[in-house]
Design a protein around this motif. Structure first.
Motif, PDB file in Angstrom:
ATOM      1  N   GLN A 148       0.839  -1.214   0.000  1.00 16.75           N
ATOM      2  CA  GLN A 148       0.000   0.000   0.000  1.00 16.75           C
ATOM      3  C   GLN A 148       0.871   1.261   0.000  1.00 16.75           C
ATOM      4  OE1 GLN A 148      -3.379  -0.537  -0.409  1.00 16.75           O
ATOM      5  NE2 GLN A 148      -2.669  -2.639  -0.534  1.00 16.75           N
ATOM      6  N   LYS A 149       1.526   1.483  -1.109  1.00 17.13           N
ATOM      7  CA  LYS A 149       2.524   2.546  -1.248  1.00 17.13           C
ATOM      8  C   LYS A 149       1.866   3.923  -1.316  1.00 17.13           C
ATOM      9  CE  LYS A 149       6.635   3.380  -4.142  1.00 17.13           C
ATOM     10  NZ  LYS A 149       7.626   2.967  -3.144  1.00 17.13           N
ATOM     11  N   THR A 150       2.421   4.875  -0.591  1.00 16.26           N
ATOM     12  CA  THR A 150       1.933   6.254  -0.674  1.00 16.26           C
ATOM     13  C   THR A 150       2.418   6.893  -1.974  1.00 16.26           C
ATOM     14  OG1 THR A 150       3.865   7.037   0.585  1.00 16.26           O
ATOM     15  CG2 THR A 150       1.855   6.557   1.826  1.00 16.26           C
ATOM     16  N   ALA A 151       1.746   7.944  -2.382  1.00 20.23           N
ATOM     17  CA  ALA A 151       2.055   8.611  -3.652  1.00 20.23           C
ATOM     18  C   ALA A 151       3.498   9.114  -3.666  1.00 20.23           C
ATOM     19  CB  ALA A 151       1.092   9.773  -3.859  1.00 20.23           C
ATOM     20  N   TRP A 152       4.249   8.698  -4.671  1.00 18.28           N
ATOM     21  CA  TRP A 152       5.662   9.063  -4.773  1.00 18.28           C
ATOM     22  C   TRP A 152       5.876  10.058  -5.918  1.00 18.28           C
ATOM     23  CZ3 TRP A 152       3.290   4.668  -6.259  1.00 18.28           C
ATOM     24  CH2 TRP A 152       3.421   4.265  -7.595  1.00 18.28           C
ATOM     25  N   HIS A 153       7.109  10.499  -6.076  1.00 20.46           N
ATOM     26  CA  HIS A 153       7.487  11.497  -7.069  1.00 20.46           C
ATOM     27  C   HIS A 153       6.930  11.153  -8.444  1.00 20.46           C
ATOM     28  CE1 HIS A 153       9.930  14.623  -8.867  1.00 20.46           C
ATOM     29  NE2 HIS A 153      10.522  13.765  -9.670  1.00 20.46           N
ATOM     30  N   CYS A 154       6.156  12.074  -9.003  1.00 19.87           N
ATOM     31  CA  CYS A 154       5.587  11.965 -10.361  1.00 19.87           C
ATOM     32  C   CYS A 154       4.396  11.012 -10.463  1.00 19.87           C
ATOM     33  CB  CYS A 154       6.640  11.556 -11.381  1.00 19.87           C
ATOM     34  SG  CYS A 154       7.912  12.800 -11.661  1.00 19.87           S
ATOM     35  N   SER A 155       3.948  10.409  -9.374  1.00 17.91           N
ATOM     36  CA  SER A 155       2.845   9.452  -9.472  1.00 17.91           C
ATOM     37  C   SER A 155       1.516  10.120  -9.814  1.00 17.91           C
ATOM     38  CB  SER A 155       2.709   8.654  -8.175  1.00 17.91           C
ATOM     39  OG  SER A 155       2.472   9.503  -7.069  1.00 17.91           O
ATOM     40  N   ASP A 156       1.454  11.437  -9.716  1.00 22.18           N
ATOM     41  CA  ASP A 156       0.230  12.151 -10.081  1.00 22.18           C
ATOM     42  C   ASP A 156       0.147  12.470 -11.568  1.00 22.18           C
ATOM     43  OD1 ASP A 156       2.446  13.822  -9.705  1.00 22.18           O
ATOM     44  OD2 ASP A 156       1.219  15.576  -9.257  1.00 22.18           O
ATOM     45  N   ILE A 157       1.248  12.344 -12.291  1.00 18.31           N
ATOM     46  CA  ILE A 157       1.282  12.779 -13.693  1.00 18.31           C
ATOM     47  C   ILE A 157       0.265  12.051 -14.574  1.00 18.31           C
ATOM     48  CG2 ILE A 157       2.725  12.789 -15.776  1.00 18.31           C
ATOM     49  CD1 ILE A 157       5.037  13.698 -14.066  1.00 18.31           C
ATOM     50  N   PRO A 158       0.092  10.719 -14.459  1.00 18.20           N
ATOM     51  CA  PRO A 158      -0.915  10.066 -15.301  1.00 18.20           C
ATOM     52  C   PRO A 158      -2.329  10.593 -15.064  1.00 18.20           C
ATOM     53  CG  PRO A 158       0.556   8.448 -14.321  1.00 18.20           C
ATOM     54  CD  PRO A 158       0.823   9.753 -13.633  1.00 18.20           C
ATOM     55  N   PHE A 159      -2.602  11.077 -13.866  1.00 17.55           N
ATOM     56  CA  PHE A 159      -3.922  11.619 -13.559  1.00 17.55           C
ATOM     57  C   PHE A 159      -4.088  13.014 -14.174  1.00 17.55           C
ATOM     58  CE2 PHE A 159      -3.020   8.389 -10.491  1.00 17.55           C
ATOM     59  CZ  PHE A 159      -4.234   7.778 -10.231  1.00 17.55           C
ATOM     60  N   VAL A 160      -3.030  13.799 -14.124  1.00 17.26           N
ATOM     61  CA  VAL A 160      -3.063  15.145 -14.712  1.00 17.26           C
ATOM     62  C   VAL A 160      -3.261  15.057 -16.216  1.00 17.26           C
ATOM     63  CG1 VAL A 160      -1.713  17.232 -15.139  1.00 17.26           C
ATOM     64  CG2 VAL A 160      -1.680  16.176 -12.873  1.00 17.26           C
ATOM     65  N   ARG A 175     -12.314   7.727 -11.572  1.00 15.05           N
ATOM     66  CA  ARG A 175     -12.990   8.899 -11.013  1.00 15.05           C
ATOM     67  C   ARG A 175     -12.000   9.990 -10.637  1.00 15.05           C
ATOM     68  NH1 ARG A 175     -15.082   6.556  -7.131  1.00 15.05           N
ATOM     69  NH2 ARG A 175     -13.733   7.221  -5.419  1.00 15.05           N
ATOM     70  N   LEU A 176     -10.917   9.600  -9.975  1.00 14.92           N
ATOM     71  CA  LEU A 176      -9.928  10.589  -9.556  1.00 14.92           C
ATOM     72  C   LEU A 176      -9.248  11.225 -10.757  1.00 14.92           C
ATOM     73  CD1 LEU A 176      -8.467  11.993  -7.264  1.00 14.92           C
ATOM     74  CD2 LEU A 176      -6.871  10.057  -7.154  1.00 14.92           C
ATOM     75  N   GLU A 177      -9.007  10.443 -11.791  1.00 15.73           N
ATOM     76  CA  GLU A 177      -8.421  10.975 -13.015  1.00 15.73           C
ATOM     77  C   GLU A 177      -9.316  12.064 -13.608  1.00 15.73           C
ATOM     78  OE1 GLU A 177      -6.434   8.748 -16.685  1.00 15.73           O
ATOM     79  OE2 GLU A 177      -8.616   8.485 -16.661  1.00 15.73           O
ATOM     80  N   GLU A 178     -10.609  11.801 -13.663  1.00 15.82           N
ATOM     81  CA  GLU A 178     -11.549  12.805 -14.190  1.00 15.82           C
ATOM     82  C   GLU A 178     -11.532  14.063 -13.335  1.00 15.82           C
ATOM     83  OE1 GLU A 178     -13.213  12.837 -16.937  1.00 15.82           O
ATOM     84  OE2 GLU A 178     -12.698  10.802 -17.585  1.00 15.82           O
ATOM     85  N   GLN A 179     -11.467  13.893 -12.014  1.00 14.23           N
ATOM     86  CA  GLN A 179     -11.483  15.050 -11.116  1.00 14.23           C
ATOM     87  C   GLN A 179     -10.236  15.912 -11.274  1.00 14.23           C
ATOM     88  OE1 GLN A 179     -12.079  12.552  -7.612  1.00 14.23           O
ATOM     89  NE2 GLN A 179     -14.056  13.532  -7.226  1.00 14.23           N
ATOM     90  N   ILE A 180      -9.075  15.267 -11.302  1.00 16.74           N
ATOM     91  CA  ILE A 180      -7.833  16.028 -11.423  1.00 16.74           C
ATOM     92  C   ILE A 180      -7.727  16.662 -12.798  1.00 16.74           C
ATOM     93  CG2 ILE A 180      -5.315  15.833 -11.478  1.00 16.74           C
ATOM     94  CD1 ILE A 180      -5.514  13.700  -9.306  1.00 16.74           C
ATOM     95  N   PHE A 181      -7.984  15.897 -13.829  1.00 12.16           N
ATOM     96  CA  PHE A 181      -7.910  16.427 -15.189  1.00 12.16           C
ATOM     97  C   PHE A 181      -8.920  17.560 -15.385  1.00 12.16           C
ATOM     98  CE2 PHE A 181      -9.202  16.285 -19.701  1.00 12.16           C
ATOM     99  CZ  PHE A 181      -7.971  16.496 -20.304  1.00 12.16           C
ATOM    100  N   GLY A 182     -10.122  17.364 -14.847  1.00 11.24           N
ATOM    101  CA  GLY A 182     -11.145  18.401 -14.966  1.00 11.24           C
ATOM    102  C   GLY A 182     -10.733  19.698 -14.300  1.00 11.24           C
ATOM    103  N   ALA A 183     -10.115  19.590 -13.115  1.00 14.03           N
ATOM    104  CA  ALA A 183      -9.661  20.788 -12.409  1.00 14.03           C
ATOM    105  C   ALA A 183      -8.542  21.486 -13.167  1.00 14.03           C
ATOM    106  CB  ALA A 183      -9.190  20.411 -11.007  1.00 14.03           C
ATOM    107  N   VAL A 184      -7.598  20.703 -13.695  1.00 18.55           N
ATOM    108  CA  VAL A 184      -6.473  21.288 -14.435  1.00 18.55           C
ATOM    109  C   VAL A 184      -6.963  21.980 -15.711  1.00 18.55           C
ATOM    110  CG1 VAL A 184      -4.369  20.754 -15.732  1.00 18.55           C
ATOM    111  CG2 VAL A 184      -4.758  19.698 -13.496  1.00 18.55           C
ATOM    112  N   MET A 185      -7.860  21.354 -16.423  1.00 19.76           N
ATOM    113  CA  MET A 185      -8.367  21.958 -17.659  1.00 19.76           C
ATOM    114  C   MET A 185      -9.179  23.220 -17.362  1.00 19.76           C
ATOM    115  SD  MET A 185      -7.199  20.323 -20.240  1.00 19.76           S
ATOM    116  CE  MET A 185      -5.713  20.288 -19.236  1.00 19.76           C
TER     117      MET A 185
END
Length: 227
Positions: free
Chosen positions: A118-130, A148-158
């Motif tokens: 159960q690894k915590t988010a590491w360096h660059c692990s958010d990039i595929p969601f962005v 769902r999280l991908e849609e939320q992050i991508f939606g916020a960035v856009m």
């Protein structure tokens, strides 16, 4: 040379810089690049307490209590991978720009991955969601969560790219931060905005932590490093 004076929190922001909205954040476990050596869901509490006390100079239980306030629902073992190297300066930047009159939106990517205990988010692990391409990264695929999280992050960035505000209908209201109120969007299985959520934790963590040495850490981990 004389053109670059320094970073905004140290030397101030130009009038033009204050007019440019900023969306800035970090990931929960920036340097969590090595596998956790135990199953954090199964380790006995006394054993974990001993590990935390050893890591944090006898202040493990104190940190556990403050961590639970900052990140309710997270496993206290995540203290071992909690990033403060990037998170602290990012928080200072957010507050300094807000104090100068800028519009700044703070976030923290805190997703836990079903990988390496159960690894915590590491360096660059958010990039595929962005970039909305988690399907290309097997470890980022969590049934019922990652899409769902991908849609939320991508939606916020856009939305932010279009309007300067990360307003997305699939997220809670996300206000700009103020000098005395960092409103941080926690991107996780459940997204929420929390206010000044880790002030006490960062202060105590800094007091109790040994000096961070990235070169020594990377040399010790060798081929185990994940990026």
């Amino acid at each position: 040379d004389d053109f670059y004076k320094g970073e905004g929190p140290a030397v101030g922001f130009t009038d033009h810089a204050k007019t440019i909205p900023v969306m800035v954040g970090t990931v929960f476990g920036e340097f969590a690049m090595a596998p956790l050596p135990f199953n954090k869901e199964q380790i006995p509490e006394a054993e974990l307490d001993a590990i935390l006390d050893n890591r944090f100079q006898g202040r493990g239980k104190e940190l556990k209590a403050v961590f639970a306030e900052a990140y309710p629902g997270k496993n206290p073992a995540d203290l071992l991978t909690l990033d403060t190297i990037f998170r602290g300066p990012t928080r200072e930047f957010v507050r300094a720009l807000a104090a100068a009159g800028g519009s700044v939106y703070s976030y923290l990517f805190a997703l836990e991955f079903p990988y390496q205990n159960q690894k915590t988010a590491w360096h660059c692990s958010d990039i595929p969601f962005v970039f909305h391409n988690t399907e290309l990264v097997p470890v980022a695929n969590i049934p019922g969560v990652s899409d769902r999280l991908e849609e939320q992050i991508f939606g916020a960035v856009m939305a932010f790219a279009r309007t300067g505000k990360p307003e997305y209908e699939g997220l809670p209201q996300w206000p700009a931060s103020r000098e005395d109120d960092e409103a941080t969007m926690i991107f996780d299985r459940v997204c929420e905005v929390r206010h000044n959520h880790d002030d006490r934790l960062l202060k105590l963590h800094a007091e109790a932590s040994p000096k961070f040495d990235l070169a020594a850490m990377m040399a010790k981990m060798g081929d185990e490093i994940q990026h």
